[in-house]
Enzyme design. Structure first.
Site, mmCIF file in Angstrom:
data_model
loop_
_atom_site.group_PDB
_atom_site.id
_atom_site.type_symbol
_atom_site.label_atom_id
_atom_site.label_comp_id
_atom_site.label_asym_id
_atom_site.label_seq_id
_atom_site.Cartn_x
_atom_site.Cartn_y
_atom_site.Cartn_z
ATOM 1 N N ASN A 1 -13.744 21.130 24.595
ATOM 2 C CA ASN A 1 -12.814 20.001 24.655
ATOM 3 C C ASN A 1 -13.331 18.958 25.629
ATOM 4 O O ASN A 1 -14.299 19.208 26.359
ATOM 5 C CB ASN A 1 -11.434 20.472 25.133
ATOM 6 C CG ASN A 1 -10.607 21.091 24.015
ATOM 7 O OD1 ASN A 1 -10.899 20.911 22.826
ATOM 8 N ND2 ASN A 1 -9.570 21.818 24.397
ATOM 9 N N HIS B 1 -6.463 20.379 15.590
ATOM 10 C CA HIS B 1 -7.723 19.618 15.486
ATOM 11 C C HIS B 1 -7.974 19.127 14.059
ATOM 12 O O HIS B 1 -9.116 19.063 13.609
ATOM 13 C CB HIS B 1 -8.920 20.448 15.957
ATOM 14 C CG HIS B 1 -8.891 20.816 17.408
ATOM 15 N ND1 HIS B 1 -9.522 20.087 18.378
ATOM 16 C CD2 HIS B 1 -8.297 21.853 18.053
ATOM 17 C CE1 HIS B 1 -9.323 20.652 19.564
ATOM 18 N NE2 HIS B 1 -8.578 21.728 19.385
ATOM 19 N N HIS C 1 -16.755 28.450 15.171
ATOM 20 C CA HIS C 1 -16.203 29.758 15.570
ATOM 21 C C HIS C 1 -16.802 30.138 16.919
ATOM 22 O O HIS C 1 -18.031 30.194 17.058
ATOM 23 C CB HIS C 1 -16.545 30.784 14.495
ATOM 24 C CG HIS C 1 -16.120 32.187 14.814
ATOM 25 N ND1 HIS C 1 -15.154 32.478 15.755
ATOM 26 C CD2 HIS C 1 -16.518 33.375 14.293
ATOM 27 C CE1 HIS C 1 -14.990 33.797 15.807
ATOM 28 N NE2 HIS C 1 -15.804 34.356 14.930
ATOM 29 N N TYR D 1 -10.740 31.991 15.094
ATOM 30 C CA TYR D 1 -11.554 31.012 14.360
ATOM 31 C C TYR D 1 -12.058 31.566 13.034
ATOM 32 O O TYR D 1 -12.042 30.872 12.013
ATOM 33 C CB TYR D 1 -12.712 30.510 15.241
ATOM 34 C CG TYR D 1 -12.208 29.577 16.325
ATOM 35 C CD1 TYR D 1 -11.461 30.068 17.390
ATOM 36 C CD2 TYR D 1 -12.415 28.208 16.265
ATOM 37 C CE1 TYR D 1 -10.957 29.231 18.367
ATOM 38 C CE2 TYR D 1 -11.913 27.361 17.239
ATOM 39 C CZ TYR D 1 -11.191 27.883 18.286
ATOM 40 O OH TYR D 1 -10.674 27.050 19.244
HETATM 41 FE FE1 HDE Z 1 -9.134 26.013 19.289
HETATM 42 N N1 HDE Z 1 -8.705 26.363 17.340
HETATM 43 N N2 HDE Z 1 -7.911 27.534 19.818
HETATM 44 N N3 HDE Z 1 -9.412 25.618 21.273
HETATM 45 N N4 HDE Z 1 -10.317 24.514 18.813
HETATM 46 C C1 HDE Z 1 -9.161 25.642 16.315
HETATM 47 O O1 HDE Z 1 -10.034 26.525 14.325
HETATM 48 C C2 HDE Z 1 -7.454 28.487 18.979
HETATM 49 C C3 HDE Z 1 -8.880 26.283 22.331
HETATM 50 C C4 HDE Z 1 -11.087 23.775 19.652
HETATM 51 O O2 HDE Z 1 -13.876 20.562 14.942
HETATM 52 C C5 HDE Z 1 -8.830 26.243 14.984
HETATM 53 O O3 HDE Z 1 -11.248 25.793 12.588
HETATM 54 C C6 HDE Z 1 -6.760 29.503 19.711
HETATM 55 C C7 HDE Z 1 -9.547 25.932 23.548
HETATM 56 C C8 HDE Z 1 -11.780 22.752 18.913
HETATM 57 O O4 HDE Z 1 -13.447 22.182 13.523
HETATM 58 C C9 HDE Z 1 -8.124 27.561 15.364
HETATM 59 C C10 HDE Z 1 -6.818 29.120 21.022
HETATM 60 C C11 HDE Z 1 -10.493 25.022 23.187
HETATM 61 C C12 HDE Z 1 -11.398 22.932 17.586
HETATM 62 C C13 HDE Z 1 -8.117 27.479 16.875
HETATM 63 C C14 HDE Z 1 -7.548 27.882 21.076
HETATM 64 C C15 HDE Z 1 -10.393 24.828 21.768
HETATM 65 C C16 HDE Z 1 -10.491 24.034 17.559
HETATM 66 C C17 HDE Z 1 -8.092 25.343 14.041
HETATM 67 C C18 HDE Z 1 -6.217 29.800 22.235
HETATM 68 C C19 HDE Z 1 -11.476 24.282 24.100
HETATM 69 C C20 HDE Z 1 -11.822 22.087 16.404
HETATM 70 C C21 HDE Z 1 -9.038 25.039 12.919
HETATM 71 C C22 HDE Z 1 -6.505 31.172 22.329
HETATM 72 C C23 HDE Z 1 -12.403 25.166 24.747
HETATM 73 C C24 HDE Z 1 -13.081 22.609 15.788
HETATM 74 C C25 HDE Z 1 -10.231 25.790 13.222
HETATM 75 C C26 HDE Z 1 -13.498 21.710 14.653
HETATM 76 C C27 HDE Z 1 -9.910 24.529 16.403
HETATM 77 C C28 HDE Z 1 -7.587 28.455 17.614
HETATM 78 C C29 HDE Z 1 -7.744 27.169 22.294
HETATM 79 C C30 HDE Z 1 -11.253 23.908 21.079
HETATM 80 C C31 HDE Z 1 -6.777 27.786 14.753
HETATM 81 C C32 HDE Z 1 -6.109 30.716 19.105
HETATM 82 C C33 HDE Z 1 -9.262 26.499 24.935
HETATM 83 C C34 HDE Z 1 -12.738 21.714 19.465
HETATM 84 O O5 HDE Z 1 -8.840 28.674 14.963
#
Ligand code: HDE
Length: 752
Positions: A174, A101, A365, A388
């Protein structure tokens, strides 16, 4: 040695109910709603207008053009503190981009609930329709780097930070309601697979490569999400025209401690619309900031994007009544089974002042929740709860990222956490421990009735094992449901997307495995994809691959099991058929007027007026920039030349009459390809007077005869013409054609 006074007396704290606390907060001007976060950010904003240039120490700078040297040709002196400060700061300007992202755009706004949701949740921002809760919303793509194109085929992030009176609540969702994997432990594998390949860092912001499809072809659980990702949902027309989903099942908890399961939705009031893949690829070249610019301009123009907040509520006792597991993030609850109740509205009304300070530094987060909202045991969500916070520590440089203005809650922060890099707060007092007597026990724990957070007391009676519940093993039924719910053009787009993506895959066995999995979704889909790849569908599915089998597990136990979903198709899943997606507005749509000197003044003026009244933007595109003169002497400024504009950047195109204008455009290949492309992308096209002849020439066989011989005003598959003066019927027909978004019946070679 001086002695310090030690306070030993316990402070006399009156116990306040959550209600009383809310009233007190609401009365405090700091919490008066939408403006409270803006006011809070003001403390940190800087505006250099009318000011002297200074160093970071506030010393005014006399010469910002020349470094300090020994003689005017001499070496630069180490003494030059001004040069060193400036260059050093510059050297340290970058922070790591988000691991996923990374590419995003954000805006401020507010949220208002329609009516109190107290029966379901005690969350303070869902109680009072008069309260405007400030929000900051960041949209993103997932795979690409910070500078990648907005129009990649990808999932879009939809992350909302609510600055509520009882602390920050982040709904990190999402634009698709499911995910690729069921367990967080697979996330690094998924992301490594989709990111550019590690040996040559190719391709950027694209899933069309071997490692992604290798992973997917080995992960049957991803098949439902793959249907979404290969559909047009993955190439939105605008961030303002896409749905949002919380994905996981969460919990609402009311004041009495009663909990219900809840799924969160965002429903855009402009409807849900996408571009086509050919268009997306071209936009990526013509304007890679297309979505960012669109969001920015809409807000600057006062066209504030709006979404309704929806909830699907499920009683705790009904947890096991569905054909799927509520904890499985690869499943939706079809809206036909549990309707979405719209409970409030989100409005984005202010662009950030500074991209880095706000959009880049905002830290979402999933663990930022408030009383009244709680988690479930969805194993994907559980892993996110760790990830997060962890990622912000690295990305933002330490444990004080909550003090960065955009992350700072409007609710007061009091605790015994101290120090760390870049600490801003100056905590007063002798002690930083709890329990204490030295500070009279402050800060105090808050009882539940004082809005103290208490976790939902879910009963757990289980063995500690690494396993996946058999209720997670139906990997195909909802993928099929999604595919079955699409209209023919939408299905064709999925087929074409898969042909494109797998066509870029070089390893034959990966393609074959994918065809095997697609057969499980829908045989015709698999056959059509195979045909495009010049392959045939394998006779039977390769052994069930990686059904989350531990090293010493028994494969037979891990077979995918289809469970009837209770419905065969769901209109809510189709962008074309969804009865709740409006198709009667052209608000904020962009219409190109192709003109040259000698254009029909009256027709242009009438059409402009009609479009603007309907909330759309009319822009002139001409062979050159500068002022154009109409047949009757009206002057108009060309907004774009054919060099600076392109059909893919507009929703519709109008070719007005005016003999001289038509003659000038006739031989312009840029003008004809503009219209041909708009036709190919199924957009509304209009022409009047001499413009009709141009359309006939440019569109050739595709131009319907009834546009020239039928009624005065004709509408043939979104090609709207008026051979006489361009009157109200004509403008109304064009507006209606634009509101339909696309005229798919026109697609020439849909599965080619
Ligand atoms: Fe994320 N995801 N994600 N994700 N995600 C990140 O956090 C993660 C998942 C989503 O505009 C990271 O700050 C794991 C689902 C958005 O700043 C990180 C897993 C959904 C954003 C991270 C998921 C999301 C992130 C990268 C599986 C929809 C952007 C930078 C267990 C419900 C937020 C950060 C923004 C961002 C981890 C799966 C949505 C690495 C480990 C499912 C919208 O922490």
């Amino acid at each position: 040695m001086t002695t310090r006074k030690v306070k030993t007396k316990q402070a006399n704290v009156k116990v306040k109910t959550a209600e009383a606390k809310r009233e007190e907060l609401a009365a405090n001007s700091q919490y008066r709603g939408n403006d409270s976060k803006i006011d809070d950010l003001q403390k940190n904003t800087e505006d250099s207008g009318g000011e002297f240039l200074t160093t970071n120490q506030g010393v005014r700078i006399n010469d910002n053009q020349n470094s300090l040297k020994a003689g005017d040709r001499g070496p630069t002196l180490l003494e030059d503190f001004i040069l060193r400060e400036k260059i050093t700061h510059f050297d340290h300007e970058r922070i790591p981009e988000r691991v996923v992202h990374a590419r995003g755009s954000a805006a401020h706004g507010y949220f208002q609930v329609y009516e109190s949701m107290a029966e379901y949740t005690k969350a303070s921002f869902l109680q009072d329709p008069d309260v405007k809760t400030p929000v900051f919303v960041r949209f993103s793509t997932v795979a690409g780097s910070r500078g990648s194109s907005d129009l990649a085929r990808d999932v879009r992030g939809f992350a909302v930070k609510f600055y509520t009176q009882e602390g920050n609540y982040d709904l990190v969702g999402n634009n698709m309601p499911v995910f690729f994997i069921q367990d967080a432990i697979k996330f690094p594998d998924l992301v490594h697979a989709v990111k550019p390949e590690p040996h040559n860092e190719i391709p950027q912001a694209a899933s069309a490569h071997d490692t992604f499809w290798d992973f997917i072809s080995n992960m049957p659980e991803s098949m439902h999400m793959i249907m979404w990702a290969m559909s047009d949902r993955a190439i939105p027309r605008s961030l303002r025209m896409m749905e949002g989903f919380g994905v996981h099942t969460f919990r609402f908890v009311n004041q009495r401690g009663k909990a219900r399961f809840v799924k969160f939705h965002w429903k855009p009031l402009l409807g849900v619309h996408s571009v086509v893949w050919d268009e997306a690829q071209k936009i990526s070249g013509k304007d890679p900031d297309f979505h960012r610019r669109d969001l920015w301009e809409a807000i600057e123009n006062g066209d504030f994007p709006e979404w309704e907040f929806g909830v699907q509520l499920v009683e705790e006792k009904d947890e096991h009544k569905f054909a799927f597991d509520l904890l499985d993030p690869t499943k939706i609850i079809p809206e036909e089974i549990v309707p979405v109740r719209r409970i409030g509205k989100l409005t984005l009304n202010r662009n950030p002042d500074n991209f880095f300070a706000e959009t880049e530094q905002v830290a979402f987060h999933t663990g930022h929740i408030v009383p009244g909202i709680d988690f479930t045991n969805d194993p994907l969500l559980q892993g996110r709860l760790f990830s997060y916070l962890d990622t912000q520590l690295l990305r933002l440089g330490g444990p004080n990222f909550h003090e960065i203005p955009i992350n700072r809650p409007i609710a007061p922060v009091h605790n015994n956490q101290r120090d760390g890099f870049m600490r801003q707060t100056i905590n007063k007092g002798q002690s930083a421990h709890d329990p204490n007597s030295t500070r009279g026990g402050c800060p105090f724990q808050a009882g539940a009735e004082m809005a103290g957070f208490t976790s939902f007391a879910e009963r757990i009676d289980a063995q500690k094992i690494r396993a996946r519940s058999a209720s997670f093993f139906d990997h195909f039924s909802q993928a099929t449901l999604f595919y079955n719910s699409q209209t023919e053009p939408e299905q064709n787009h999925i087929i074409r997307a898969l042909r494109f993506e797998l066509g870029k895959v070089e390893t034959p066995s990966i393609r074959e495995r994918m065809l095997g999995l697609l057969t499980e979704v829908d045989k015709d889909l698999a056959n059509q994809v195979a045909q495009g790849l010049g392959m045939s569908v394998p006779a039977k599915l390769d052994k069930p691959l990686n059904m989350s089998i531990p090293a010493d597990g028994t494969p037979a136990k891990f077979q995918s099991k289809r469970v009837a979903q209770g419905i065969e198709s769901s209109a809510a899943l189709s962008m074309v058929e969804n009865p709740n997606f409006p198709k009667d507005t052209i608000k904020t749509r962009k219409v190109a007027f192709l003109v040259a000197d000698g254009f029909d003044d009256a027709a242009v003026a009438d059409m402009k007026q009609a479009l603007m009244t309907a909330g759309a933007a009319a822009m002139t595109v001409a062979p050159r920039l500068g002022v154009l003169t109409g047949a009757d002497g009206e002057e108009c400024k060309a907004d774009f030349s054919f060099l600076t504009a392109s059909s893919v950047l507009f929703d519709a195109v109008y070719v007005p009459g005016g003999d001289a204008s038509a003659t000038a455009l006739k031989e312009q290949s840029d003008a004809s390809s503009f219209v041909e492309e708009a036709y190919k992308h199924c957009k509304a096209i209009a022409a009047s007077g001499a413009g009709v002849g141009l359309l006939a020439r440019w569109l050739g066989e595709k131009f319907s005869e009834s546009n020239t011989t039928g009624k005065l005003v004709a509408d043939e598959q979104g090609v709207v013409t008026s051979r006489g003066p361009a009157g109200d019927n004509f403008t109304a027909a064009f507006i209606n054609a634009i509101a339909q978004h696309r005229h798919w019946e026109r697609e020439l070679n849909p599965t080619g």
